[in-house]
Write a protein that holds these residues in place. Structure first.
Motif, PDB file in Angstrom:
ATOM      1  N   UNK A  18      13.471  41.602  18.162  1.00  0.00           N
ATOM      2  CA  UNK A  18      14.261  40.318  17.465  1.00  0.00           C
ATOM      3  C   UNK A  18      15.319  39.756  18.271  1.00  0.00           C
ATOM      4  N   UNK A  19      15.151  38.317  18.306  1.00  0.00           N
ATOM      5  CA  UNK A  19      16.247  37.707  18.938  1.00  0.00           C
ATOM      6  C   UNK A  19      16.947  36.722  18.252  1.00  0.00           C
ATOM      7  N   UNK A  20      18.244  36.751  18.346  1.00  0.00           N
ATOM      8  CA  UNK A  20      19.024  35.527  17.617  1.00  0.00           C
ATOM      9  C   UNK A  20      18.563  34.188  17.908  1.00  0.00           C
ATOM     10  N   UNK A  21      18.002  33.274  16.874  1.00  0.00           N
ATOM     11  CA  UNK A  21      17.580  32.151  17.226  1.00  0.00           C
ATOM     12  C   UNK A  21      16.068  31.970  17.393  1.00  0.00           C
ATOM     13  N   UNK A  22      15.710  32.875  17.391  1.00  0.00           N
ATOM     14  CA  UNK A  22      13.852  32.875  17.593  1.00  0.00           C
ATOM     15  C   UNK A  22      13.229  32.953  16.129  1.00  0.00           C
ATOM     16  N   UNK A  23      12.286  32.211  16.082  1.00  0.00           N
ATOM     17  CA  UNK A  23      11.441  32.240  14.844  1.00  0.00           C
ATOM     18  C   UNK A  23      10.842  33.708  14.572  1.00  0.00           C
ATOM     19  N   UNK A  24      10.469  34.372  15.481  1.00  0.00           N
ATOM     20  CA  UNK A  24       9.805  35.660  15.365  1.00  0.00           C
ATOM     21  C   UNK A  24       9.997  36.580  16.593  1.00  0.00           C
ATOM     22  N   UNK A  25       9.980  37.899  16.325  1.00  0.00           N
ATOM     23  CA  UNK A  25      10.256  38.799  17.410  1.00  0.00           C
ATOM     24  C   UNK A  25       9.181  38.466  18.651  1.00  0.00           C
ATOM     25  N   UNK A  26       9.823  38.687  19.667  1.00  0.00           N
ATOM     26  CA  UNK A  26       9.275  38.460  21.054  1.00  0.00           C
ATOM     27  C   UNK A  26       8.941  39.876  21.774  1.00  0.00           C
ATOM     28  N   UNK A  27       7.878  39.799  22.661  1.00  0.00           N
ATOM     29  CA  UNK A  27       7.534  41.092  23.222  1.00  0.00           C
ATOM     30  C   UNK A  27       8.326  41.129  24.703  1.00  0.00           C
ATOM     31  N   UNK A  28       9.417  42.088  24.609  1.00  0.00           N
ATOM     32  CA  UNK A  28      10.244  41.754  25.774  1.00  0.00           C
ATOM     33  C   UNK A  28      10.804  43.340  26.379  1.00  0.00           C
ATOM     34  N   UNK A  29      11.037  43.191  27.538  1.00  0.00           N
ATOM     35  CA  UNK A  29      11.314  44.471  28.116  1.00  0.00           C
ATOM     36  C   UNK A  29      12.399  44.094  29.170  1.00  0.00           C
ATOM     37  N   UNK A  30      13.477  45.015  29.334  1.00  0.00           N
ATOM     38  CA  UNK A  30      14.668  44.876  30.191  1.00  0.00           C
ATOM     39  C   UNK A  30      14.671  46.197  31.062  1.00  0.00           C
ATOM     40  N   UNK A  31      15.164  45.796  32.135  1.00  0.00           N
ATOM     41  CA  UNK A  31      15.654  46.798  33.502  1.00  0.00           C
ATOM     42  C   UNK A  31      16.958  46.423  33.717  1.00  0.00           C
ATOM     43  N   UNK A  32      17.682  47.781  33.813  1.00  0.00           N
ATOM     44  CA  UNK A  32      19.125  47.572  34.615  1.00  0.00           C
ATOM     45  C   UNK A  32      19.026  47.985  36.107  1.00  0.00           C
ATOM     46  N   UNK A  33      19.846  47.612  36.526  1.00  0.00           N
ATOM     47  CA  UNK A  33      20.100  47.563  38.017  1.00  0.00           C
ATOM     48  C   UNK A  33      20.371  48.973  38.575  1.00  0.00           C
ATOM     49  N   UNK A  34      19.694  49.275  39.684  1.00  0.00           N
ATOM     50  CA  UNK A  34      20.139  50.544  40.400  1.00  0.00           C
ATOM     51  C   UNK A  34      21.034  50.448  41.317  1.00  0.00           C
ATOM     52  N   UNK A  35      21.407  51.348  42.082  1.00  0.00           N
ATOM     53  CA  UNK A  35      22.430  51.191  43.259  1.00  0.00           C
ATOM     54  C   UNK A  35      22.514  49.833  43.765  1.00  0.00           C
ATOM     55  N   UNK A  36      23.727  49.195  44.405  1.00  0.00           N
ATOM     56  CA  UNK A  36      23.980  48.017  44.763  1.00  0.00           C
ATOM     57  C   UNK A  36      23.609  46.753  43.998  1.00  0.00           C
ATOM     58  N   UNK A  37      23.627  47.006  42.788  1.00  0.00           N
ATOM     59  CA  UNK A  37      23.198  45.798  41.736  1.00  0.00           C
ATOM     60  C   UNK A  37      21.720  45.108  42.207  1.00  0.00           C
ATOM     61  N   UNK A  38      20.815  46.110  42.134  1.00  0.00           N
ATOM     62  CA  UNK A  38      19.352  45.711  42.641  1.00  0.00           C
ATOM     63  C   UNK A  38      18.537  46.013  41.593  1.00  0.00           C
ATOM     64  N   UNK A  39      17.448  45.287  41.013  1.00  0.00           N
ATOM     65  CA  UNK A  39      16.515  45.549  40.144  1.00  0.00           C
ATOM     66  C   UNK A  39      15.320  45.652  40.941  1.00  0.00           C
ATOM     67  N   UNK A  40      14.586  46.534  40.729  1.00  0.00           N
ATOM     68  CA  UNK A  40      13.416  46.737  41.751  1.00  0.00           C
ATOM     69  C   UNK A  40      12.145  46.909  40.382  1.00  0.00           C
ATOM     70  N   UNK A  41      11.208  46.114  40.383  1.00  0.00           N
ATOM     71  CA  UNK A  41      10.100  45.958  39.542  1.00  0.00           C
ATOM     72  C   UNK A  41       8.759  46.272  40.482  1.00  0.00           C
ATOM     73  N   UNK A  42       8.066  47.250  40.127  1.00  0.00           N
ATOM     74  CA  UNK A  42       6.850  47.473  40.907  1.00  0.00           C
ATOM     75  C   UNK A  42       5.603  47.108  39.856  1.00  0.00           C
ATOM     76  N   UNK A  43       4.804  46.343  40.332  1.00  0.00           N
ATOM     77  CA  UNK A  43       3.484  46.103  39.568  1.00  0.00           C
ATOM     78  C   UNK A  43       2.709  47.118  39.578  1.00  0.00           C
ATOM     79  N   UNK A  44       2.136  47.424  38.397  1.00  0.00           N
ATOM     80  CA  UNK A  44       1.262  48.790  38.338  1.00  0.00           C
ATOM     81  C   UNK A  44      -0.130  48.202  39.008  1.00  0.00           C
ATOM     82  N   UNK A  45      -0.612  49.286  39.802  1.00  0.00           N
ATOM     83  CA  UNK A  45      -2.057  48.840  40.184  1.00  0.00           C
ATOM     84  C   UNK A  45      -3.130  48.817  39.161  1.00  0.00           C
TER      85      UNK A  45
END
Length: 150
Positions: A123-150
């Motif tokens: 649920x997000x403020x201002x949104x009509x309905x809940x959204x499907x969302x995921x969040x990642x936090x940075x690892x060292x040196x303020x870098x976020x690395x996302x790997x696309x699954x095969x």
């Protein structure tokens, strides 16, 4: 390439086949759309500098159905990154969400399907309905690395 050079380049589809493409931000008032096809070698897309200074890059990432190649999305100087899945469009956006949150950066990646299997409504403020969302936090040196699954 920086954002200004990319906007002027406009040669159509860019292929990623086992290499690394580094995108640098540049102050711009434009939105640049760049289609990138993932080829057999896979590779990495690195987005350097998450400062909010104007100018936006939208990467449309395409993977052929038979492709199972490793792809990394690297967001440098970024404290967090998020993805939002739209089941009606069967599309995931990384970096932009429809609930009015400001992105942590200047780039967004669009891809077909739901590669991270995002299925938890938030649920997000201002949104009509809940959204499907995921969040990642940075690892060292303020870098976020996302790997696309095969």
């Amino acid at each position: 390439m920086n954002l200004s050079e990319l906007h002027g380049w406009n040669h159509g589809l860019l292929g990623l086949d086992g290499g690394t493409i580094v995108f640098n931000h540049a102050i711009s008032e434009t939105v640049t759309i760049l289609p990138v096809e993932i080829r057999p070698g896979g590779g990495s897309l690195i987005f350097n500098d998450a400062a909010k200074r104007g100018g936006t890059l939208l990467v449309h990432l395409m993977r052929p159905r038979q492709s199972h190649d490793c792809v990394q999305l690297v967001f440098q100087n970024c404290a967090r990154q998020f993805a939002c899945y739209d089941p009606m469009m069967d599309m995931t956006l990384v970096g932009l969400v429809p609930d009015g949150d400001k992105p942590d950066g200047w780039t967004a990646v669009r891809l077909n399907g739901n590669p991270w299997r995002i299925d938890h409504p938030v649920a997000s403020e201002g949104a009509r309905a809940p959204i499907l969302k995921r969040e990642w936090q940075a690892v060292e040196h303020d870098t976020v690395i996302l790997r696309l699954p095969a």
